[in-house]
Motif scaffolding. Structure first.
Motif, short mmCIF file in Angstrom:
data_model
loop_
_atom_site.label_atom_id
_atom_site.label_comp_id
_atom_site.label_asym_id
_atom_site.label_seq_id
_atom_site.Cartn_x
_atom_site.Cartn_y
_atom_site.Cartn_z
N ARG A 1 0.83 -1.21 0.00
CA ARG A 1 0.00 0.00 0.00
C ARG A 1 0.86 1.26 0.00
NH1 ARG A 1 -5.04 1.49 4.04
NH2 ARG A 1 -5.10 3.72 3.62
N LYS A 2 1.94 1.27 0.77
CA LYS A 2 2.83 2.42 0.80
C LYS A 2 3.44 2.67 -0.58
CE LYS A 2 4.24 2.32 5.67
NZ LYS A 2 5.39 2.13 6.59
N GLU A 3 3.82 1.60 -1.27
CA GLU A 3 4.39 1.75 -2.61
C GLU A 3 3.37 2.37 -3.57
OE1 GLU A 3 7.30 -2.20 -2.29
OE2 GLU A 3 5.58 -2.19 -3.63
N ASN B 1 -8.16 1.99 -11.00
CA ASN B 1 -9.19 1.64 -11.98
C ASN B 1 -9.20 2.56 -13.19
OD1 ASN B 1 -10.34 -0.71 -10.96
ND2 ASN B 1 -11.72 0.40 -9.59
N GLN B 2 -8.56 3.71 -13.08
CA GLN B 2 -8.49 4.63 -14.22
C GLN B 2 -7.60 4.09 -15.34
OE1 GLN B 2 -7.16 8.41 -12.78
NE2 GLN B 2 -9.07 8.87 -11.69
N SER C 1 -11.14 4.10 -1.23
CA SER C 1 -11.71 4.41 -2.55
C SER C 1 -10.77 5.26 -3.40
CB SER C 1 -13.05 5.13 -2.38
OG SER C 1 -12.88 6.34 -1.65
N SER C 2 -9.97 6.12 -2.76
CA SER C 2 -9.06 6.99 -3.53
C SER C 2 -8.04 6.16 -4.31
CB SER C 2 -8.35 7.96 -2.60
OG SER C 2 -7.60 7.27 -1.61
#
Length: 206
Positions: free
Chosen positions: A95-97, A133-134, A126-127
């Motif tokens: 997650r940090k990466e 997802n973009q 969500s962010s």
């Protein structure tokens, strides 16, 4: 004290290594160590420089080296194995990466090997989910079509980014050389003008 600590930490992130990478590979070791290394070797065979912590981490504080590699990479490739986000707490390295890569504006390429990834956990931020997802997910076949799927990804998604970054660097270098040349020309003209004036006054005084 807190500000100084943060500033020193950020400086270490920037200065830990001067190595430049085309691609940084992020993955979950428990499920994607093998495919991460296979992808790295396939990308290297295509002439790309790749950071994979298994091979690059020799010494130093783990996250300092990771942040430094991210600072010196053009593309952030995250391997979406089935369980990559199962334990993605605030202090999780994966997650940090991802968060740091998004903060630095790296180009993101999510890779879905054999379409194992089925979706994000319900409680996942969500962010981060929306940011990932973009981007189009690259499906990598880990069996007979592995080489073909790697080549497709390189040709369509990696080479344009790497070439674009290289072109920008070349333009910046050329611009710098032109500025140096202009300064040199102006300086030479000023010196010549001053010498001309000095000779004129010396001749007039004789």
């Amino acid at each position: 004290i807190s500000y100084i600590t943060i500033r020193i930490s950020n400086d270490l992130r920037m200065k830990k290594t001067n190595l430049r990478y085309d691609i940084f590979i992020s993955y979950r070791r428990s499920s994607a160590k093998g495919i991460a290394r296979s992808i790295k070797e396939a990308l290297k065979a295509q002439g790309l420089s790749v950071f994979l912590d298994l091979d690059e981490l020799k010494d130093g504080h783990f996250m300092d080296v990771i942040y430094s590699a991210l600072n010196n990479s053009k593309i952030f490739m995250v391997i979406l194995s089935e369980d990559i986000f199962d334990r993605c707490s605030d202090d999780d390295c994966v997650r940090k990466e991802i968060e740091y890569a998004l903060e630095k504006g790296l180009h993101i390429i999510p890779v879905n090997p054999d379409k194992q990834f089925k979706g994000f956990p319900e409680d996942f931020p969500s962010s981060i989910r929306n940011s990932i997802n973009q981007h189009q997910f690259s499906a990598i076949d880990t069996d007979q079509l592995f080489t073909a799927s790697i080549e497709k990804m390189v040709n369509e998604r990696i080479t344009p980014i790497v070439n674009s970054s290289s072109g920008t660097a070349i333009k910046k270098s050329e611009g710098k050389r032109k500025r140096i040349f202009t300064v040199a020309v102006v300086f030479t003209a000023i010196v010549a003008l001053l010498l001309s004036g000095w000779f004129y006054f010396e001749k007039a005084s004789l």
